[in-house]
Design an enzyme around this catalytic site. Structure first.
Site, short mmCIF file in Angstrom:
data_model
loop_
_atom_site.label_atom_id
_atom_site.label_comp_id
_atom_site.label_asym_id
_atom_site.label_seq_id
_atom_site.Cartn_x
_atom_site.Cartn_y
_atom_site.Cartn_z
N TRP A 189 0.87 -1.19 0.00
CA TRP A 189 0.00 0.00 0.00
C TRP A 189 0.91 1.23 0.00
CZ3 TRP A 189 -1.70 2.83 4.84
CH2 TRP A 189 -2.63 3.84 4.55
N ASP A 270 -0.88 -5.26 9.35
CA ASP A 270 -1.81 -4.22 8.95
C ASP A 270 -3.10 -4.94 8.55
OD1 ASP A 270 -3.30 -2.24 7.78
OD2 ASP A 270 -1.73 -1.54 6.40
N LYS A 306 -13.20 -0.02 5.71
CA LYS A 306 -13.77 -0.85 4.65
C LYS A 306 -14.87 -1.76 5.17
CE LYS A 306 -9.87 0.58 2.86
NZ LYS A 306 -9.46 1.23 1.68
#
Ligand code: KET
Length: 461
Positions: A189, A270, A306
């Protein structure tokens, strides 16, 4: 303000440096204004000095360069500015409905209604955040009956979503493990590198993606993690690796844990997509739970952007699973100490939503159903895009990697020029690394997208 800089009789050397021409017009050598030099009245002179300085608006920030647009969020800005009717925003990982509209989960609306009815106040939260949220979030991650929770070995601090939680952990590493480096996957990311750079934590990359197999370069990954200095932090994506959509298998996770153990590395997870990869919260927590089970001390940053669609509420957490409750207490106290001067304490609204949803059995099961629905819609779109590509592309290229990737994204393998063609010619907004967010795609648009991909893949470069 410019008026402040030049109302004094000695202009700041910092302000003068590199700007001689601009300053020469408005300010004399002494820092006083040309116009005022002729007047005898001191008040009038000061007034004129200020007026001229304000009028000129010479900024002390003149040398500040324009920052480049953010590689992910900048795509949304460009999308908003585009007037073409066919435009598609596949840049940011944000879920859309089949009509390509943003989606607020029903459980979120219900939780907010409950919150309004209760008439809760807006007092400051403690530095570590809302207690009910911290309990719920650690339990969701590890399982309520996890031994680390039972023995109070988990330091949980509410963070400003995934990003803020990662940043807080990075600040902790910088302060308490100043000689350690973080290893991040290649690719990863985009914001990971910024986060560690800004926190002053050195990082390097381990191999992850193999373009030849469009899969995991497992041997490269293991070799690079082995070669890292002992005691490094290894950043791992808990599930639904961003941007590749390729996760290690359970057997591979076990091998990764072996190597981390051998080298005395610390896993740093993460977890931004729990529930979004498989549709199951527990399955998606497999990797984290495995490492905790094996007795590692583990860092885990969580995000509810999300899986609960709480993008703008900035709700997440940093959990540090420690070897004893005493260590956990001290680690937590230091995380709070780092948070206080950075942002003081976190916002309450998203924390209450999560606590209400996870804490209420009915809302919790409704949430799981909604999450499955979202994950299911993405899987349907994935399948349709694959079908369209395979039917339309007569070159014999194998597009089945799209079906093997999981989570919100597909890593298409399109290079920078091909990705630019997608945007410039087809108005498909995406990141330049070839990643597309399938969460921003509808079944109806798959056909158009397939044409754009085939054209870009075969006719550019
Ligand atoms: N980790 C990963 C792997 C990740 O993809 C994101 C967000 C985050 C953390 C942070 O999310 P937060 O909203 O701070 O909880 N990714 C999407 C959005 C972004 O770039 O900010 C994305 O990749 O599109």
């Amino acid at each position: 303000m410019a008026s402040l800089a030049f109302s004094s009789t000695s202009a700041s050397p910092v302000a003068l440096r590199g700007r001689p021409n601009k300053l020469a017009i408005g300010v004399a050598q002494s820092g006083a204004c040309h116009v005022s030099a002729r007047g005898s009245d001191r008040k009038a002179r000061l007034f004129i000095t200020r007026a001229v300085a304000v009028e000129k608006k010479v900024s002390r920030f003149e040398d500040v360069a324009m920052a480049p647009p953010d590689p992910i969020l900048g795509v949304s800005e460009a999308f908003r500015a585009c007037t073409n009717e066919s435009k598609l925003n596949l840049g940011v990982g944000a879920y859309r409905t089949e009509d390509l509209q943003p989606y607020v989960l029903n459980v979120v609306k219900k939780a907010e209604k409950l919150m309004l009815e209760k008439g809760e106040n807006k007092e400051y939260l403690p530095i570590e955040g809302l207690a009910a949220f911290n309990k719920a979030t650690a339990e969701l991650l590890l399982g309520a009956d996890n031994h680390s929770i039972q023995s109070q070995r988990v330091a949980t601090v509410q963070g400003l979503s995934g990003t803020g939680s990662l940043r807080l952990a990075a600040a902790f590493i910088n302060r308490y493990c100043p000689n350690s480096k973080v290893l991040i996957s290649s690719p990863t990311w985009g914001n990971h590198k910024n986060i560690f750079n800004d926190a002053g934590v050195p990082w390097s990359e381990y191999r992850y993606y193999d373009p030849k197999t469009v899969g995991l370069d497992f041997e490269g990954m293991i070799a690079d993690i082995k070669a890292a200095p002992s005691g490094s932090f290894i950043l791992l994506h808990g599930c639904a690796h961003n941007p590749t959509g390729i996760d290690p298998t359970p057997e591979q996770w076990t091998k990764i844990a072996d190597v981390l153990e051998e080298k005395g590395h610390t896993p740093f997870f993460d977890v931004a997509y729990q529930g979004f990869a498989s549709g199951s919260l527990d399955e998606d927590a497999f990797s984290v739970r495995l490492f905790v089970e094996r007795g590692f001390e583990v860092f885990v940053a969580q995000s509810y952007s999300k899986n609960l669609g709480l993008y703008s509420e900035r709700i997440g957490a940093i959990n540090v699973i420690c070897s004893s409750s005493g260590v956990a207490n001290r680690v937590k106290s230091q995380l709070k100490r780092l948070a206080r001067p950075m942002y003081s304490n976190p916002p309450v609204h998203g924390a209450r939503i999560v606590a209400n949803v996870v804490g209420d059995p009915n809302l919790f099961s409704e949430w799981k159903a909604e999450m499955e629905e979202m994950a299911g819609r993405i899987k349907n779109v994935r399948k349709r895009l694959y079908d369209n590509l395979s039917q339309k592309d007569k070159s014999g290229k194998d597009w089945s990697f799209i079906l093997r990737q999981i989570g919100m994204f597909s890593y298409t393998g399109l290079n920078t020029s091909q990705s630019e063609n997608m945007t410039n010619k087809w108005h498909v907004y995406m990141t330049k690394d070839g990643r597309i967010s399938l969460a921003g795609l509808s079944l109806a648009k798959c056909d158009y997208l397939a044409d754009a991909i085939i054209d870009s893949y075969h006719n550019v470069n």
